[in-house]
Design a protein around this motif. Sequence first.
Motif, mmCIF file in Angstrom:
data_model
loop_
_atom_site.group_PDB
_atom_site.id
_atom_site.type_symbol
_atom_site.label_atom_id
_atom_site.label_comp_id
_atom_site.label_asym_id
_atom_site.label_seq_id
_atom_site.Cartn_x
_atom_site.Cartn_y
_atom_site.Cartn_z
ATOM 1 N N LEU A 7 -17.240 -0.157 20.274
ATOM 2 C CA LEU A 7 -16.143 -0.087 19.317
ATOM 3 C C LEU A 7 -16.306 1.120 18.400
ATOM 4 O O LEU A 7 -17.420 1.635 18.230
ATOM 5 N N GLU A 8 -15.193 1.525 17.798
ATOM 6 C CA GLU A 8 -15.261 2.596 16.811
ATOM 7 C C GLU A 8 -15.791 2.010 15.498
ATOM 8 O O GLU A 8 -15.330 0.940 15.060
ATOM 9 N N HIS A 9 -16.767 2.664 14.910
ATOM 10 C CA HIS A 9 -17.352 2.127 13.668
ATOM 11 C C HIS A 9 -16.548 2.581 12.461
ATOM 12 O O HIS A 9 -16.436 3.766 12.188
ATOM 13 N N THR A 10 -15.992 1.625 11.748
ATOM 14 C CA THR A 10 -15.135 1.970 10.614
ATOM 15 C C THR A 10 -15.724 1.536 9.281
ATOM 16 O O THR A 10 -15.178 1.811 8.235
ATOM 17 N N ARG A 11 -16.823 0.793 9.337
ATOM 18 C CA ARG A 11 -17.396 0.288 8.081
ATOM 19 C C ARG A 11 -18.845 0.762 7.949
ATOM 20 O O ARG A 11 -19.588 0.726 8.920
ATOM 21 N N THR A 12 -19.206 1.216 6.744
ATOM 22 C CA THR A 12 -20.605 1.580 6.516
ATOM 23 C C THR A 12 -21.317 0.380 5.911
ATOM 24 O O THR A 12 -20.886 -0.163 4.888
ATOM 25 N N LEU A 13 -22.361 -0.040 6.584
ATOM 26 C CA LEU A 13 -23.108 -1.190 6.081
ATOM 27 C C LEU A 13 -24.453 -0.718 5.558
ATOM 28 O O LEU A 13 -25.159 0.028 6.237
ATOM 29 N N ASN A 14 -24.792 -1.162 4.342
ATOM 30 C CA ASN A 14 -26.116 -0.820 3.810
ATOM 31 C C ASN A 14 -27.116 -1.929 4.095
ATOM 32 O O ASN A 14 -28.239 -1.674 4.484
ATOM 33 N N ALA A 15 -26.669 -3.151 3.877
ATOM 34 C CA ALA A 15 -27.578 -4.289 4.074
ATOM 35 C C ALA A 15 -26.786 -5.509 4.521
ATOM 36 O O ALA A 15 -25.665 -5.735 4.064
ATOM 37 N N ILE A 16 -27.391 -6.271 5.412
ATOM 38 C CA ILE A 16 -26.787 -7.547 5.816
ATOM 39 C C ILE A 16 -27.822 -8.661 5.637
ATOM 40 O O ILE A 16 -29.017 -8.382 5.490
ATOM 41 N N ALA A 17 -27.326 -9.887 5.665
ATOM 42 C CA ALA A 17 -28.235 -11.041 5.627
ATOM 43 C C ALA A 17 -27.994 -11.862 6.887
ATOM 44 O O ALA A 17 -26.912 -11.822 7.476
ATOM 45 N N VAL A 18 -29.023 -12.605 7.293
ATOM 46 C CA VAL A 18 -28.889 -13.472 8.461
ATOM 47 C C VAL A 18 -29.504 -14.823 8.124
ATOM 48 O O VAL A 18 -30.525 -14.898 7.433
ATOM 49 N N LEU A 19 -28.844 -15.899 8.587
ATOM 50 C CA LEU A 19 -29.402 -17.242 8.369
ATOM 51 C C LEU A 19 -29.132 -18.123 9.584
ATOM 52 O O LEU A 19 -28.213 -17.872 10.368
ATOM 53 N N THR A 20 -29.975 -19.150 9.722
ATOM 54 C CA THR A 20 -29.765 -20.166 10.759
ATOM 55 C C THR A 20 -29.503 -21.481 10.045
ATOM 56 O O THR A 20 -30.160 -21.795 9.050
ATOM 57 N N LYS A 45 -30.271 -2.330 6.443
ATOM 58 C CA LYS A 45 -31.334 -3.250 6.003
ATOM 59 C C LYS A 45 -30.940 -4.682 6.356
ATOM 60 O O LYS A 45 -29.754 -5.020 6.340
ATOM 61 N N VAL A 46 -31.955 -5.521 6.614
ATOM 62 C CA VAL A 46 -31.657 -6.928 6.932
ATOM 63 C C VAL A 46 -32.475 -7.852 6.021
ATOM 64 O O VAL A 46 -33.689 -7.708 5.901
ATOM 65 N N PHE A 47 -31.773 -8.795 5.402
ATOM 66 C CA PHE A 47 -32.437 -9.848 4.634
ATOM 67 C C PHE A 47 -32.393 -11.147 5.432
ATOM 68 O O PHE A 47 -31.326 -11.547 5.903
ATOM 69 N N GLY A 48 -33.540 -11.782 5.581
ATOM 70 C CA GLY A 48 -33.603 -13.088 6.237
ATOM 71 C C GLY A 48 -33.514 -14.171 5.175
ATOM 72 O O GLY A 48 -34.306 -14.194 4.237
#
Length: 334
Positions: A7-20, A45-48
């Motif tokens: 896909l074409e990247h249209t958003r700049t992401l600095n940090a995301i979080a992930v959870l279960t 960056k990724v925050f768990g």
Amino acid sequence: MYQLPQLEHTRTLNAIAVLTSGGDSPGMNPAIRGIVRAAINQGIKVFGVNRGYSGLIIGDMVELAASDVTNIIQRGGTLLKSDRCDAFRDPVVRNQAAEILRKNGIDGLVVIGGDGSLSGAHLLTQESGIPVVGLPGTIDNDIYGTDDTIGFDTAVNTALEGIDKIRDTAVSHERLFLVEVMGRNSGHIATQVGIACGAEMIVVPETEFKLEALCFSLANNRHEGKGSSGIIVVAEGPRPGLTYRLAQQLEEQGESPGVCILGHIQRGGTPTGRDRVLASCLATSAIEYLKAGYSDIMVGISESRICTVPLRDVMERTKPVNEQLLDMAMLLHK
Ligand code: ADP
């Protein structure tokens, strides 16, 4: 195996979080690994978040390095722990969670869980505008819009391992066994397991169980000299004790069935290769969709292609059990 989106990247992401969140499933770890590695390798960056929504609402999260997910691809359970969090059903609490994400500079969230967790994800993004992408992580395979969920294949194979052993005893003693598999509201596990173990009958919550038909079939088998051993796979259903109640009904008809409840062993264990690949592909695609500006979607699989499903549909719609497969199972066991 799967066609990945480009896909074409249209958003700049600095940090995301992930959870279960919700019931754990084997394959959640490969999914976490996929999210962490795909994001970090693209400069995000990724925050768990620990313990699902319970951790999110108190800001219990740590930044993860690529090395933190080393050697988890083969492990069942979830590195991030999972939980059920009733407080998250309250919009005020969800608003606090959104504030915590904003305060930590997090501009995207990945939720790995079942339909309940994905419903919470839908409400969070609708109310806060924070981009959220969900991954179907449940052994039940009961999520609308995706052919497979992360953990289903492993759970089916774990159940089969047990049932193949029970079959040996059933045959040796010419005995009938009722084996209960997971599935409170859905018979997807029971259907797949029933076909794969050659069950004499499959009992699922979606269709009516006919005791008379089963007794007739057992008597017929005896009459034709086929012996009286057999396996009946029973999905647990919404009320505990179903399998014992069925056994009692059968006893009243002169049968003496054994009962085996497989229980939580189906939720754990080493994820199969299929679940590891599925989790890795869905996780990588989730990052791709977030970068392309998508939100309020689940990433799933449809006809071997990665697909997106609106989280609203995941929340509101159900996935029916495949009755054709149930009919096929009955045709093949005769
Ligand atoms: P699963 O995700 O495996 O289906 P649950 O249905 O128990 O498991 O849901 C897990 C968690 O997701 C719940 O404890 C709650 O925090 C959240 N959740 C479930 N349904 C909703 C909902 N309708 N609104 C907000 N949050 C929800």
